[in-house]
Design a protein around this motif. Structure first.
Motif, short mmCIF file in Angstrom:
data_model
loop_
_atom_site.label_atom_id
_atom_site.label_comp_id
_atom_site.label_asym_id
_atom_site.label_seq_id
_atom_site.Cartn_x
_atom_site.Cartn_y
_atom_site.Cartn_z
N PHE A 18 -10.34 75.66 -81.44
CA PHE A 18 -11.66 75.21 -81.04
C PHE A 18 -12.40 74.45 -82.14
N ILE A 21 -12.46 71.23 -80.47
CA ILE A 21 -13.05 71.01 -79.15
C ILE A 21 -14.46 71.56 -78.99
N LEU A 22 -14.99 72.20 -80.02
CA LEU A 22 -16.35 72.72 -79.92
C LEU A 22 -17.24 72.08 -80.99
N LEU A 26 -23.70 71.09 -80.14
CA LEU A 26 -23.63 70.64 -78.75
C LEU A 26 -24.22 71.74 -77.86
N LEU A 28 -25.31 73.87 -74.60
CA LEU A 28 -24.87 74.19 -73.25
C LEU A 28 -26.07 74.67 -72.45
N LYS A 182 -10.46 66.20 -79.39
CA LYS A 182 -11.86 66.43 -79.68
C LYS A 182 -12.75 66.01 -78.51
N VAL A 183 -13.75 66.85 -78.23
CA VAL A 183 -14.73 66.54 -77.19
C VAL A 183 -15.88 65.76 -77.83
N SER A 186 -20.00 65.84 -75.24
CA SER A 186 -20.00 66.14 -73.81
C SER A 186 -20.02 67.64 -73.61
N ALA A 187 -21.16 68.17 -73.16
CA ALA A 187 -21.26 69.60 -72.91
C ALA A 187 -20.33 70.02 -71.78
N LYS A 190 -16.86 70.12 -73.00
CA LYS A 190 -16.66 71.32 -73.80
C LYS A 190 -16.28 72.51 -72.91
N ARG A 194 -12.49 74.34 -72.80
CA ARG A 194 -12.38 75.77 -73.10
C ARG A 194 -11.76 76.52 -71.92
#
Length: 347
Positions: A18, A21-22, A26, A28, A182-183, A186-187, A190, A194
């Motif tokens: 993560f 990717i997190l 960002l 949420l 990688k994000v 973009s929520a 994300k 996940r």
């Protein structure tokens, strides 16, 4: 990739999945967080339900059916989540699409291998039916024919399916994609990445068990290391330790690693074979008939179990295939819409 002879294979070897990717900072929204939590809570509950009471049940067709059924439901859940996220395919990062399409092809190949093995095992049912038919025949040659059918069954069951060997290389390859791209700001992306991570972990685990069970080898079992912050991580780690540990203990104790229903049939075959070979006297007649009856019941249970599991594997194949087709269709529609809008702007 670990060597085949290694007793344990630990993943994830590339660090924290993560970290990629997190993205920090960002945000949420409550809606997105609720969607993610609901998905992961459902996944955790499904994982907990897969833990069998007895470790040996893992190698039963009934448990394998439940595992594949659970996997189908989980893959359906990710479809529902994608719809709820309202994240158009045209907004997906191209790397996400490439990884998804590549992984779906690999899963389809694995399904085909599993289906071919289930079909191969079920072909042995015909040979056992011949054995039962001959043993219930008054013909003086009944034992000769029954023995020939049993020899053919043993040879058939002990043969290897080359497609299964390819499954292990495919599964190893799939583990490398757990480290997702990688994000970028973009929520929704994300949340999607996940959720997909959880789906892929469970998919790898179940397929690893299937491939090992069908091949009769515990050397290629996977030991996946998952991110502890996932709400389903504890349940998964407990299930994986219970299942893999049980299989390895069984093998270390000297037992041959085979499907339980198949093992039950083999036990009756080993009882019957010397009777058929040496003949049956008045003293052994009752035990002989009991063995024939047991083999008939166990053969039917094996065949029914293989049929049901084959249907579940086919259902999983169709789910993966339909998801892939839907993605490609939506991607084409999105591309065509973008092209039309660009043409209208240029005018």
């Amino acid at each position: 990739m670990s060597h085949p002879q290694d007793p344990h294979r630990a993943f994830f070897p590339f660090g924290n999945p993560f970290r990629m990717i997190l993205p920090k900072g960002l945000y949420l929204s409550h809606k997105l967080l609720a969607l993610l939590n609901a998905f992961e809570d459902t996944l955790a509950e499904r994982i907990r339900k897969l833990k069998p009471i007895d470790r040996e049940d893992v190698l039963s067709l009934s448990w394998m059916r439940l595992a594949m059924e659970s996997l189908c439901e989980t893959h359906n859940d990710i479809k529902v989540l994608i719809t709820a996220l309202e994240l158009p395919v045209c907004d997906w990062d191209e790397k996400w699409i490439d990884v998804y399409l590549d992984n779906s092809v690999k899963l389809l190949d694995i399904c085909i291998a599993f289906s071919s093995e289930l079909s191969r095992l079920n072909q042995g049912h015909l040979l056992l039916q011949c054995v039962l038919h001959n043993l219930n025949s008054p013909s003086p040659k009944q034992f000769v024919r029954a023995r020939a059918s049993l020899d053919s069954w043993r040879q058939h069951i002990n043969s290897k399916n080359p497609r299964l060997e390819n499954c292990f290389a495919t599964l190893d390859n799939l583990t490398t994609t757990l480290n997702l791209p990688k994000v970028k700001n973009s929520a929704k992306g994300k949340v999607l990445m996940r959720a997909m991570y959880g789906v892929k972990v469970v998919t790898l685990f179940v397929c690893s068990i299937f491939a090992s069970a069908f091949s009769g080898s515990a050397k290629r079992l996977m030991d996946l290391q998952v991110l502890e912050t996932c709400s389903w991580a504890e349940a998964f780690t407990e299930l994986q330790a219970f299942v893999n540990g049980g299989i390895r203990n069984m093998v270390s104790s000297g037992r041959v690693m085979v499907l339980r229903e198949l093992e039950a049939v083999d036990i009756t075959v080993k009882k019957l074979y010397p009777m058929i070979q040496d003949g049956v006297g008045p003293v052994e007649a009752e035990a002989f008939q009991i063995s024939i009856s047991d083999m008939g019941k166990r053969t039917e249970k094996l065949s029914q179990g293989l049929d049901v599991l084959a249907k579940e594997v086919d259902s999983f194949f169709q789910i993966v295939l339909s998801g892939r087709d839907a993605l490609l269709c939506n991607f084409r529609v999105g591309s065509e819409t973008s092209n039309v809008e660009e043409q209208q702007v240029s005018r």
